[in-house]
Design an enzyme around this catalytic site. Sequence first.
Site, PDB file in Angstrom:
ATOM      1  N   GLY A   1       0.783  -1.236   0.000  1.00 61.22           N
ATOM      2  CA  GLY A   1       0.000   0.000   0.000  1.00 61.22           C
ATOM      3  C   GLY A   1       0.806   1.272   0.000  1.00 61.22           C
TER       4      GLY A   1
ATOM      5  N   GLU B   1      17.495   8.004  17.494  1.00 55.84           N
ATOM      6  CA  GLU B   1      18.041   8.367  16.183  1.00 55.84           C
ATOM      7  C   GLU B   1      18.708   9.741  16.200  1.00 55.84           C
ATOM      8  OE1 GLU B   1      18.462   6.214  13.911  1.00 55.84           O
ATOM      9  OE2 GLU B   1      17.205   4.689  14.859  1.00 55.84           O
TER      10      GLU B   1
END
Length: 586
Positions: free
Chosen positions: A194, A414
């Site tokens: 998708g 991160e």
Amino acid sequence: MKKYIRLKIMLPLILILLSITSLIVFNIYSGKKVSTKNYSSFSEDIKHNRVDKIYLTNSPKMTIKLKDGSTYKTDNPRSSDFKEKMLSMNIQVSENSNSLSLVNTLSFIIISSAFITFILSMKSPSFASNKLKGVDAMELSASTEKKYTFNNVAGNEEAKESVQDIVDFLKNPDKYARYGARMPRGIILYGEPGTGKTLLAKAVAGEASVPFYAMSGSDFVQVYVGVGASRIRNLFKKAKSHGKAVIFIDEIDAIGKKRASSQSNGNDERDQTLNALLTEMSGFNDNSGIVVIAATNRLDVLDSALLRPGRFDRHIEITLPDTSARENILKLHFKNKPIKNIDFKDWSKKTSYFSGAKLESLANEAAIIACKNGDPFITDIHMDTAFSNVIAGYEKKDRSSITDIDKKITAYHESGHALVSMLMLPNESVSKVTIIPSTKGAGGYTLSVPEDRLYQNKSYLEKRIMVLLAGRASEEITFGEDHITTGAYSDLNQATDLALKMISEYGMGNSMGLLSASAVMNFIKPPSDNIINECKDYINDLYAKTKNLLNSNKHILENMSLQLLARETLYTDNLDEILSDTNYKM
Ligand code: ADP
Ligand code: ZN
């Protein structure tokens, strides 16, 4: 469609049968009417000048028409001067039989039936593809639905960029041929379902104005050996008949999965299909204008034969959309819908980890709800209901159930990597930091472009280890020692590996000095306890240094993490901006 094909085959058949039947009926009928007389009666009729016309054929009988209109048959004398004699007596002689012979009639009917079939086929829009149908009557016509362009694909900027030259190549193959450039024959788009892989492939075809042929890998996997392979060949034959085309194979893993080497008798059908695909791909010449785009959810399950140069040698990852991409996708799908006061920015924040398809279904669901209620506009109220429906409709394990706290941890983790990388290795530009999961990292990842150097010195390797440790360090600084997570698993693995090599192989430590542990191992057991202890101290040292660095720049870490949480992906420009806004300490 199938009904039409059957009709086209049946119609000429029916025509032939009808004609034969009527011919037989006619012959029986006319046979009763035409009487036979002997030759002497005929001579009498000649003598009395009663004969009007003689129908002469090669058959043993000839037909005589008298002046009173009656006809009969008599023996054909078949003498060479018969016709001349009759003509001289003023009797007409027709050498064309008045009734067509059966053989002639039949051939006429067959030829005309064939002609009718041909005309009918020409009129059919899928004339060419019908030739291919034969065995298994698969649907193979180029998609004629609306034309897609890059405007139909929101977000995915990097992927669009990566296929831009393919579009250019399809548009001007001659230009590339002149430079002797070989274009990739096959591209693999990989990523979660998708995310718009099919959409992007359609857009490539649309942008280049070439036909789009789509099939799914599962269409090729059949019970009967050879059917899949013949479908592949038909697909390529059809595409090549246009000169240029985009062939799209969805779920390529259905035919291109790694072969289990242990199994001697593998799946014959799948192997044949895969081989047919590889043969076809190496078959077309470099600038034939056929590009094969395949899609898969996972690149790592594919057979390496498929990924070799000259085959699917370009791999493009299609990731889940980040905040701004989601905003664009939502805007795109609401473009032709009546809306009032929908805050797309807000909705893009609420829809973390939604795929493009899921956003599309959110937009559609909201429209349906507004329509059912008979409301003139789609508003936030409809969006709220639609949102719950869409969320409920997807499985629990779905990414959208990732909690806010997990997202926050990923963002700080991160940011830690990115910040330490920017401070310690300024020559390695961080191209992207994201908290969108992908094949590069389950939680998120930080991508940097390493400096191209033949040798890596000790100081560089230390800094690399610090960057690896920075994710965990940032978690610890932000959430406390008790809240560190498993997210650093792979970082610690890499850091340990690097440190061990430095101490035991690169001659950069104390326990082994300049000795190589692997060489020592040929004779005696290397002092692994010493190595491990040294390695542990070394990493602990570097970890402390990393934490210090992050602590002295905590304001930047904080800022970067918050921005990452909001936007989900930050690029070099964004990162540079964050760093330049504040004073950093080394
Ligand atoms: P995939 O092939 O990766 O499974 P699709 O291309 O079939 O995904 O996407 C399904 C639908 O989701 C598309 O037809 C489109 O409506 C919507 N969609 C997915 N990604 C995007 C995108 N980047 N921009 C706009 N719409 C998208
Ligand atoms: Zn990490």
